[in-house]
Design a protein around this motif. Sequence first.
Motif, PDB file in Angstrom:
ATOM      1  N   SER A   4       0.714  -1.201   0.264  1.00 36.53           N
ATOM      2  CA  SER A   4      -0.134   0.125  -0.124  1.00 36.53           C
ATOM      3  C   SER A   4       1.363   1.189  -0.601  1.00 36.53           C
ATOM      4  O   SER A   4       0.896   2.714  -0.139  1.00 36.53           O
ATOM      5  N   ALA A   5       2.123   0.811   0.393  1.00 40.22           N
ATOM      6  CA  ALA A   5       3.261   2.512   0.632  1.00 40.22           C
ATOM      7  C   ALA A   5       4.081   1.437  -0.179  1.00 40.22           C
ATOM      8  O   ALA A   5       5.329   1.169   0.762  1.00 40.22           O
ATOM      9  N   PRO A   6       4.338   1.557  -0.908  1.00 36.23           N
ATOM     10  CA  PRO A   6       5.944   1.065  -2.663  1.00 36.23           C
ATOM     11  C   PRO A   6       7.433   1.605  -1.562  1.00 36.23           C
ATOM     12  O   PRO A   6       7.412   2.708  -1.412  1.00 36.23           O
ATOM     13  N   HIS A   7       7.671   0.417  -1.063  1.00 35.85           N
ATOM     14  CA  HIS A   7       9.564   1.314  -0.031  1.00 35.85           C
ATOM     15  C   HIS A   7      10.546   0.448  -1.047  1.00 35.85           C
ATOM     16  O   HIS A   7      10.271  -1.222  -1.630  1.00 35.85           O
ATOM     17  N   ILE A   8      11.419   0.286  -1.020  1.00 34.50           N
ATOM     18  CA  ILE A   8      12.554  -0.639  -0.757  1.00 34.50           C
ATOM     19  C   ILE A   8      13.170   0.505   0.635  1.00 34.50           C
ATOM     20  O   ILE A   8      14.537   1.493   0.697  1.00 34.50           O
ATOM     21  N   HIS A   9      14.306  -0.708   1.318  1.00 34.19           N
ATOM     22  CA  HIS A   9      14.981  -0.787   2.543  1.00 34.19           C
ATOM     23  C   HIS A   9      16.120  -0.490   1.835  1.00 34.19           C
ATOM     24  O   HIS A   9      16.480  -0.961   0.553  1.00 34.19           O
ATOM     25  N   ASN A  10      16.738   0.511   2.882  1.00 31.54           N
ATOM     26  CA  ASN A  10      18.450   0.724   2.189  1.00 31.54           C
ATOM     27  C   ASN A  10      18.598   0.657   0.855  1.00 31.54           C
ATOM     28  O   ASN A  10      19.376   0.441  -0.097  1.00 31.54           O
ATOM     29  N   ALA A  11      18.015   2.259  -0.111  1.00 30.88           N
ATOM     30  CA  ALA A  11      17.656   2.535  -1.109  1.00 30.88           C
ATOM     31  C   ALA A  11      19.190   3.128  -1.347  1.00 30.88           C
ATOM     32  O   ALA A  11      19.771   3.198  -2.842  1.00 30.88           O
ATOM     33  N   THR A  12      19.857   3.521  -0.365  1.00 32.22           N
ATOM     34  CA  THR A  12      20.915   4.466  -1.035  1.00 32.22           C
ATOM     35  C   THR A  12      22.132   2.939  -0.446  1.00 32.22           C
ATOM     36  O   THR A  12      23.205   2.978  -1.780  1.00 32.22           O
ATOM     37  N   THR A  13      22.246   1.724  -0.503  1.00 29.96           N
ATOM     38  CA  THR A  13      23.003   0.343  -1.335  1.00 29.96           C
ATOM     39  C   THR A  13      22.368  -0.955  -2.076  1.00 29.96           C
ATOM     40  O   THR A  13      22.593  -1.220  -2.315  1.00 29.96           O
ATOM     41  N   ASP A  65       8.862  17.965 -14.889  1.00 31.93           N
ATOM     42  CA  ASP A  65       9.246  18.162 -13.336  1.00 31.93           C
ATOM     43  C   ASP A  65       9.979  17.049 -12.751  1.00 31.93           C
ATOM     44  O   ASP A  65       9.168  15.197 -12.784  1.00 31.93           O
ATOM     45  N   GLU A  66      11.259  16.594 -12.460  1.00 32.72           N
ATOM     46  CA  GLU A  66      11.905  16.038 -11.635  1.00 32.72           C
ATOM     47  C   GLU A  66      12.785  16.115 -10.053  1.00 32.72           C
ATOM     48  O   GLU A  66      13.038  17.066 -10.753  1.00 32.72           O
ATOM     49  N   PHE A  67      12.654  15.697  -9.653  1.00 35.79           N
ATOM     50  CA  PHE A  67      13.102  15.929  -8.495  1.00 35.79           C
ATOM     51  C   PHE A  67      14.493  14.732  -7.682  1.00 35.79           C
ATOM     52  O   PHE A  67      13.644  13.599  -8.318  1.00 35.79           O
ATOM     53  N   CYS A  68      14.844  14.642  -7.652  1.00 31.51           N
ATOM     54  CA  CYS A  68      15.946  13.963  -7.656  1.00 31.51           C
ATOM     55  C   CYS A  68      17.022  14.820  -6.102  1.00 31.51           C
ATOM     56  O   CYS A  68      17.476  15.106  -6.064  1.00 31.51           O
ATOM     57  N   HIS A  69      17.576  13.274  -5.759  1.00 32.58           N
ATOM     58  CA  HIS A  69      18.002  13.280  -4.489  1.00 32.58           C
ATOM     59  C   HIS A  69      19.043  12.242  -4.969  1.00 32.58           C
ATOM     60  O   HIS A  69      19.261  11.350  -4.669  1.00 32.58           O
ATOM     61  N   PHE A  70      20.551  13.071  -5.068  1.00 32.80           N
ATOM     62  CA  PHE A  70      21.898  12.413  -5.848  1.00 32.80           C
ATOM     63  C   PHE A  70      22.931  11.947  -3.446  1.00 32.80           C
ATOM     64  O   PHE A  70      22.412  12.674  -2.691  1.00 32.80           O
ATOM     65  N   VAL A  71      22.228  10.383  -3.466  1.00 37.83           N
ATOM     66  CA  VAL A  71      22.948   9.735  -2.360  1.00 37.83           C
ATOM     67  C   VAL A  71      24.646   9.166  -2.419  1.00 37.83           C
ATOM     68  O   VAL A  71      25.123   8.827  -1.673  1.00 37.83           O
ATOM     69  N   ALA A  72      25.292   9.583  -4.080  1.00 36.78           N
ATOM     70  CA  ALA A  72      26.576   8.916  -4.029  1.00 36.78           C
ATOM     71  C   ALA A  72      27.115   9.569  -5.025  1.00 36.78           C
ATOM     72  O   ALA A  72      26.149   9.353  -6.035  1.00 36.78           O
ATOM     73  N   GLY A  73      27.978   9.605  -5.374  1.00 34.82           N
ATOM     74  CA  GLY A  73      29.144  10.191  -6.373  1.00 34.82           C
ATOM     75  C   GLY A  73      28.756  11.528  -6.358  1.00 34.82           C
ATOM     76  O   GLY A  73      28.825  12.443  -5.309  1.00 34.82           O
ATOM     77  N   ARG A  74      29.040  11.269  -7.963  1.00 34.28           N
ATOM     78  CA  ARG A  74      29.547  13.445  -8.542  1.00 34.28           C
ATOM     79  C   ARG A  74      29.477  13.306  -9.445  1.00 34.28           C
ATOM     80  O   ARG A  74      30.076  12.759 -10.514  1.00 34.28           O
TER      81      ARG A  74
END
Length: 116
Positions: A4-13, A65-74
Amino acid sequence: MKSSAPHIHNATTFAGLVDWGDQPDCLEGQSHSSGRLLHKGPDNRPETGIWVCTPGRWRLSIPRDEFCHFVAGRAVYRSDTGEVIEVEAGTAVMFPAGWTGECTVIETMRNIYMLA
């Protein structure tokens, strides 16, 4: 991810990514994309997920429109109007529909995104 609330645990890895192929419109290098779709609503709005891209440079045009949250890299985004946006882990950017320019990935980046 069916919930009912799609999710990914540990999305950063999270390692269960899908090969999305070479980045189109490459100008330099051989950027390759992979990712995982979290959710697509009716007419693909919103769309959200994880996107990982290896180093290279390419043209881009943001379709909506695209929102981006960068969690790794450059990476460095350069708009056609000359604006420069440098991103690294912890950077959040809201690209408006119609934003055009180039992206140069310096270090493999991971982006949690939402297209509206």
